[in-house]
Design a protein around this motif. Structure first.
Motif, PDB file in Angstrom:
ATOM      1  N   ARG A  97      -3.598 -30.100 -34.990  1.00 37.57           N
ATOM      2  CA  ARG A  97      -4.664 -31.047 -34.626  1.00 37.57           C
ATOM      3  C   ARG A  97      -5.284 -30.630 -33.294  1.00 37.57           C
ATOM      4  O   ARG A  97      -4.587 -30.330 -32.333  1.00 37.57           O
ATOM      5  N   VAL A  98      -6.619 -30.647 -33.265  1.00 37.71           N
ATOM      6  CA  VAL A  98      -7.344 -30.343 -32.033  1.00 37.71           C
ATOM      7  C   VAL A  98      -7.909 -31.645 -31.483  1.00 37.71           C
ATOM      8  O   VAL A  98      -8.592 -32.389 -32.189  1.00 37.71           O
ATOM      9  N   GLU A  99      -7.594 -31.896 -30.220  1.00 38.73           N
ATOM     10  CA  GLU A  99      -8.093 -33.079 -29.539  1.00 38.73           C
ATOM     11  C   GLU A  99      -9.241 -32.670 -28.622  1.00 38.73           C
ATOM     12  O   GLU A  99      -9.200 -31.616 -27.997  1.00 38.73           O
ATOM     13  N   VAL A 100     -10.244 -33.519 -28.530  1.00 39.23           N
ATOM     14  CA  VAL A 100     -11.358 -33.287 -27.621  1.00 39.23           C
ATOM     15  C   VAL A 100     -11.187 -34.278 -26.470  1.00 39.23           C
ATOM     16  O   VAL A 100     -11.068 -35.484 -26.689  1.00 39.23           O
ATOM     17  N   HIS A 101     -11.144 -33.739 -25.241  1.00 35.00           N
ATOM     18  CA  HIS A 101     -10.905 -34.536 -24.041  1.00 35.00           C
ATOM     19  C   HIS A 101     -12.114 -34.471 -23.106  1.00 35.00           C
ATOM     20  O   HIS A 101     -12.745 -33.428 -22.978  1.00 35.00           O
ATOM     21  N   LEU A 102     -12.370 -35.565 -22.431  1.00 30.49           N
ATOM     22  CA  LEU A 102     -13.420 -35.650 -21.422  1.00 30.49           C
ATOM     23  C   LEU A 102     -12.920 -35.005 -20.129  1.00 30.49           C
ATOM     24  O   LEU A 102     -11.794 -35.274 -19.694  1.00 30.49           O
ATOM     25  N   LEU A 103     -13.729 -34.145 -19.527  1.00 33.85           N
ATOM     26  CA  LEU A 103     -13.390 -33.513 -18.252  1.00 33.85           C
ATOM     27  C   LEU A 103     -14.026 -34.295 -17.095  1.00 33.85           C
ATOM     28  O   LEU A 103     -14.943 -35.092 -17.325  1.00 33.85           O
ATOM     29  N   PRO A 104     -13.564 -34.077 -15.851  1.00 35.66           N
ATOM     30  CA  PRO A 104     -14.103 -34.832 -14.708  1.00 35.66           C
ATOM     31  C   PRO A 104     -15.630 -34.790 -14.585  1.00 35.66           C
ATOM     32  O   PRO A 104     -16.256 -35.825 -14.301  1.00 35.66           O
ATOM     33  N   LYS A 105     -16.244 -33.649 -14.815  1.00 32.90           N
ATOM     34  CA  LYS A 105     -17.709 -33.571 -14.728  1.00 32.90           C
ATOM     35  C   LYS A 105     -18.361 -34.466 -15.784  1.00 32.90           C
ATOM     36  O   LYS A 105     -19.321 -35.193 -15.505  1.00 32.90           O
ATOM     37  N   GLY A 106     -17.834 -34.450 -16.993  1.00 32.43           N
ATOM     38  CA  GLY A 106     -18.344 -35.316 -18.060  1.00 32.43           C
ATOM     39  C   GLY A 106     -18.120 -36.778 -17.747  1.00 32.43           C
ATOM     40  O   GLY A 106     -18.981 -37.626 -18.002  1.00 32.43           O
ATOM     41  N   GLU A 107     -16.975 -37.062 -17.164  1.00 33.92           N
ATOM     42  CA  GLU A 107     -16.638 -38.440 -16.771  1.00 33.92           C
ATOM     43  C   GLU A 107     -17.630 -38.965 -15.730  1.00 33.92           C
ATOM     44  O   GLU A 107     -18.100 -40.102 -15.818  1.00 33.92           O
ATOM     45  N   THR A 108     -17.979 -38.141 -14.765  1.00 36.77           N
ATOM     46  CA  THR A 108     -18.915 -38.538 -13.701  1.00 36.77           C
ATOM     47  C   THR A 108     -20.303 -38.816 -14.268  1.00 36.77           C
ATOM     48  O   THR A 108     -20.909 -39.854 -13.976  1.00 36.77           O
ATOM     49  N   ILE A 109     -20.798 -37.903 -15.082  1.00 35.71           N
ATOM     50  CA  ILE A 109     -22.120 -38.083 -15.700  1.00 35.71           C
ATOM     51  C   ILE A 109     -22.124 -39.323 -16.583  1.00 35.71           C
ATOM     52  O   ILE A 109     -23.045 -40.145 -16.535  1.00 35.71           O
ATOM     53  N   LEU A 110     -21.071 -39.482 -17.378  1.00 37.78           N
ATOM     54  CA  LEU A 110     -20.983 -40.631 -18.274  1.00 37.78           C
ATOM     55  C   LEU A 110     -20.976 -41.939 -17.501  1.00 37.78           C
ATOM     56  O   LEU A 110     -21.672 -42.883 -17.879  1.00 37.78           O
ATOM     57  N   ALA A 111     -20.212 -42.017 -16.425  1.00 41.12           N
ATOM     58  CA  ALA A 111     -20.136 -43.263 -15.649  1.00 41.12           C
ATOM     59  C   ALA A 111     -21.511 -43.655 -15.110  1.00 41.12           C
ATOM     60  O   ALA A 111     -21.900 -44.828 -15.172  1.00 41.12           O
ATOM     61  N   GLN A 112     -22.253 -42.678 -14.613  1.00 43.85           N
ATOM     62  CA  GLN A 112     -23.593 -42.975 -14.085  1.00 43.85           C
ATOM     63  C   GLN A 112     -24.522 -43.458 -15.198  1.00 43.85           C
ATOM     64  O   GLN A 112     -25.244 -44.449 -15.037  1.00 43.85           O
ATOM     65  N   LEU A 113     -24.499 -42.772 -16.317  1.00 41.27           N
ATOM     66  CA  LEU A 113     -25.383 -43.140 -17.419  1.00 41.27           C
ATOM     67  C   LEU A 113     -24.982 -44.463 -18.068  1.00 41.27           C
ATOM     68  O   LEU A 113     -25.843 -45.272 -18.428  1.00 41.27           O
ATOM     69  N   ALA A 114     -23.690 -44.697 -18.209  1.00 41.00           N
ATOM     70  CA  ALA A 114     -23.227 -45.942 -18.830  1.00 41.00           C
ATOM     71  C   ALA A 114     -23.649 -47.150 -17.996  1.00 41.00           C
ATOM     72  O   ALA A 114     -24.034 -48.185 -18.541  1.00 41.00           O
TER      73      ALA A 114
END
Length: 136
Positions: A97-114
């Motif tokens: 099984r391959v899991e897809v994880h959010l990285l810190p850069k993605g987390e930062t962009i997502l938080a701003q956009l959300a």
């Protein structure tokens, strides 16, 4: 099959709903692109962060959430990996099984956009009942 004739007010309500939906989509497209990512990349990040009961998802689960083809989601993940927004990892429990994880850069962009999306959704609450949106 019984047929119910729609009234003018029914068409007006449907039209208004579609208008407000499209208005929100357009808002989303604009703010997401201003951050340097595409609307689909934003949705991928959102579905990763918002996946129920865990902090990762499989490609198949993301394809379902995005209502997209598996191979298209694989390509989307590859583009997001190149931007260092997400990472694929083999599961500790099942190496197949391959899991897809959010990285810190993605987390930062997502938080701003959300946050921008939450504010816009709150502005629509006078027009529609939108469940589970907190007022602060």
């Amino acid at each position: 099959m019984t047929s119910t004739k729609l009234k003018k007010s029914d068409f007006a309500a449907l039209s208004e709903f579609r208008y407000q939906m499209r208005r929100f989509e357009r808002f989303s497209e604009d703010v997401v692109q201003a951050q340097g990512i595409t609307p689909l990349q934003y949705l991928l990040l959102l579905h990763l962060k918002g996946y129920p009961e865990r902090d990762w998802a499989t490609v198949g689960e993301l394809a379902e959430r995005l209502q997209a083809k598996h191979h298209g989601v694989v390509a989307l993940i590859t583009r997001c990996e190149a931007m260092e927004l997400v990472a694929r990892r083999h599961s500790v429990e099942d190496r197949r099984r391959v899991e897809v994880h959010l990285l810190p850069k993605g987390e930062t962009i997502l938080a701003q956009l959300a946050e921008q999306h939450r504010i816009e959704l709150l502005s629509l609450q006078g027009i529609f009942t939108i469940p589970n949106i907190r007022h602060e």
